[in-house]
Enzyme design. Structure first.
Site, PDB file in Angstrom:
ATOM      1  N   HIS A 530       0.803  -1.216   0.000  1.00 39.91           N
ATOM      2  CA  HIS A 530       0.000   0.000   0.000  1.00 39.91           C
ATOM      3  C   HIS A 530       0.837   1.266   0.000  1.00 39.91           C
ATOM      4  O   HIS A 530       0.318   2.366  -0.227  1.00 39.91           O
ATOM      5  CB  HIS A 530      -0.942   0.009   1.206  1.00 39.91           C
ATOM      6  CG  HIS A 530      -2.296   0.574   0.901  1.00 39.91           C
ATOM      7  ND1 HIS A 530      -2.492   1.611   0.019  1.00 39.91           N
ATOM      8  CD2 HIS A 530      -3.536   0.235   1.344  1.00 39.91           C
ATOM      9  CE1 HIS A 530      -3.769   1.899  -0.055  1.00 39.91           C
ATOM     10  NE2 HIS A 530      -4.437   1.072   0.740  1.00 39.91           N
ATOM     11  N   ASP A 534      -2.369   1.722  -4.771  1.00 39.44           N
ATOM     12  CA  ASP A 534      -3.655   1.946  -4.131  1.00 39.44           C
ATOM     13  C   ASP A 534      -4.690   0.955  -4.648  1.00 39.44           C
ATOM     14  O   ASP A 534      -4.507   0.295  -5.683  1.00 39.44           O
ATOM     15  CB  ASP A 534      -4.135   3.374  -4.369  1.00 39.44           C
ATOM     16  CG  ASP A 534      -3.239   4.401  -3.680  1.00 39.44           C
ATOM     17  OD1 ASP A 534      -2.745   4.079  -2.583  1.00 39.44           O
ATOM     18  OD2 ASP A 534      -3.040   5.489  -4.240  1.00 39.44           O
TER      19      ASP A 534
END
Length: 557
Positions: A530, A534
């Site tokens: 992350h 995304d």
């Protein structure tokens, strides 16, 4: 104290404030109780006791209770043997620290086991007698007051009433549920009669020794009992609490040790009626395979005790056979195997990835019907057999080209966006895992990829791979579908930011044009770092991969 089912009595032992050890005494649980019998000890001296452990089963004149410890420690002393009677307030046991000297407690309390303790001379007998000398001797009714069940309890709350004024009450009926500072208990009647008066509505808080209800003969003038109770001397604050308090006099407690009342432990019969039985009787009946509803109790109110079970002669045609559990023996064995260099590398590499990179996962189902047809046709012409894994590698490379946001690496203070597409392919080898790399996968044909993957896998198994063969990947694929795995999640192969976990193709029912038809579904899960990728980017990549595999002609153009 009772649990929500009213099945267990948690006894708060009295504590000698000058010692760490705790003395457990025999509580007085009814007006008629003078002693209790130790039915069975479930622990022995020297055992380590934890809060919540059951110490013993104790039979009284009205019920059988399980004696539960509130404290942690060592069982230093047992004051009464099994089947031995212990007077009210007699010492049952002592719990404390290992090696702690508890003799001073015993010397200061002569009421141990069967030895009867005399009441202190300076404690006057307290009678229920008001300033107006109210005579309650002719009233055939009994007060039910709020008992004190722990050192810290000052009041209790009526959680719910299970009966109403005017109802007929039989000994053993549950009147209400009462919440205390430590538990919720079921308030059980010890006498037969009519519920004449309810002293507190649901939700009301009743102080210790406050009137909860009155049970007696229909038409009895119970108001005199209430007046007498209001005028009762305050010297009774240390009285042994009772579930039912009989009129006209209240017996003074032999000591200030708080005790608790209990509810008989019972089972239900097949027709829903409550069966009163001691825990020991229930355990014996279970061991012998007896149905408790077939046994007639000889104790008060028909309660079943041990002798009833031992004397019971079952009907052999209906007796439940006892289950014999075979004794299984074996020898525990193990072997400690030193980590190989490969395993050490796996441990370090994947641990760093898992505990450093914040993983998130996106899963999608793909209909593989057309891919299966395309593979069959291609293998009729290809010089090398093309596997589903080869097809997935080629489709993944094409999807990466359209979604370059997954072809990145997180490098601390920057994100590297790779323009080339090097796909690592996880290969299982003896005692480990290797990830050889198919370089520039988007520029290679299916047959080229198939040949290269086969050669790399062979070299991996034969331990002939060179560092350049497993270095430099920008994206990784791990496929466990050939092992029958439907779905799984994989750990990111750093410095890549993504790894695709591929499950097996499973024949299942799918909806097509509003109709339920047979289909072949494959699940894929994308693990992402992350810090660099995304959720929307990951979803877009999987959407593209799905479109390609559901119409693989796109990668052949």
């Amino acid at each position: 104290m009772f649990d929500n089912g009213g099945n267990k009595y948690n006894f708060r032992p009295s504590i000698d404030k000058n010692n760490m050890a705790e003395v457990i005494r025999m509580p007085k649980m009814s007006d008629t109780m003078e002693e209790g019998v130790i039915a069975a000890w479930l622990v022995k001296e020297g055992d380590t006791i934890k809060s919540g452990d059951i110490l013993a089963e104790v039979e009284t004149d009205k019920a059988t209770m399980e004696l539960e410890s509130y404290e942690d420690g060592i069982l230093l002393h047992i004051g009464a043997k099994e089947q031995e009677a212990v007077p009210v307030d007699g010492v049952i046991a002592i719990i404390g620290k290992k090696g702690e000297d508890f003799q001073a407690l015993l010397e200061g309390n002569t009421n141990v086991g069967g030895a009867k303790k005399e009441a202190p001379e300076d404690v006057p007998e307290v009678a229920v007698e008001s300033d107006e000398d109210i005579d309650t001797s002719g009233i055939n009714a009994s007060l039910i007051t709020m008992p004190k069940m722990s050192d810290t309890m000052t009041d209790g709350t009526i959680a719910s009433w299970l009966m109403k004024v005017g109802d007929q009450v039989a000994s053993g009926d549950i009147l209400a549920e009462v919440e205390t500072d430590k538990a919720t208990m079921e308030l059980e009647a010890y006498e037969d009669g009519t519920l004449l008066y309810i002293g507190a509505e649901e939700g009301a808080v009743v102080p210790v020794d406050g009137v909860i209800a009155i049970i007696g003969e229909k038409g009895a003038k119970f108001q005199l009992l209430l007046d007498a109770h209001k005028n009762k001397p305050t010297a009774e604050v240390n009285e042994v609490p009772k579930i039912i308090e009989a009129a006209p006099t209240v017996e003074a407690a032999p000591s200030t040790t708080p005790t608790q009342a209990t509810v008989p432990i019972s089972n239900d019969s097949s027709d829903g009626k409550r069966i009163k039985a001691s825990p020991l009787a229930r355990r014996l009946a279970k061991e012998k395979g007896y149905d408790l509803s077939s046994i007639v109790g000889s104790a008060e109110n028909g309660r079943i005790v041990r002798r009833d079970v031992e004397n019971y002669q079952p009907d052999t045609s209906t007796a439940i056979p006892a289950v014999t559990v075979p004794q299984v023996t074996g020898q525990e064995q193990f072997e400690d195997v030193p980590l190989s260099q490969m395993r050490k590398s796996i441990v370090k590499h994947l641990s760093d990835s898992k505990f450093t990179a914040p993983h998130f996962y996106v899963t999608m189902e793909i209909n593989m019907d057309k891919s299966m047809e395309a593979r069959k046709s291609l293998n009729e012409m290809s010089p090398v057999k093309i596997s589903f894994n080869d097809l997935i590698i080629r489709a993944t490379a094409a999807a990466i080209r359209q979604n370059p946001g997954v072809n990145v690496s997180y490098l601390g203070d920057k994100i590297r966006r790779n323009q080339h597409i090097h796909i690592g392919v996880a290969v299982a080898v003896d005692h480990g895992l290797l990830v050889p790399v198919v370089r520039f996968a988007d520029n290679k044909s299916l047959s080229h990829i198939a040949s290269e993957v086969k050669e790399l896998a062979k070299m991996a198994v034969e331990k002939k791979l060179q560092p350049r063969d497993w270095e430099g990947s920008t994206f990784t694929i791990s496929n466990l579908g050939m092992f029958g795995v439907d779905q799984f999640t994989a750990i990111i192969n750093a410095p890549d930011a993504c790894i695709l976990a591929v499950g097996g193709i499973k024949a299942t029912a799918v909806v097509k044009d509003g109709q339920l038809v047979a289909g072949n579904i494959m699940k894929v899960t994308l693990s992402c770092d992350h810090r660099a990728v995304d959720g929307a980017i990951a979803a877009a990549f999987l959407r593209t991969l799905k479109d390609i595999l559901e119409d693989p002609i796109r990668i052949l153009i």
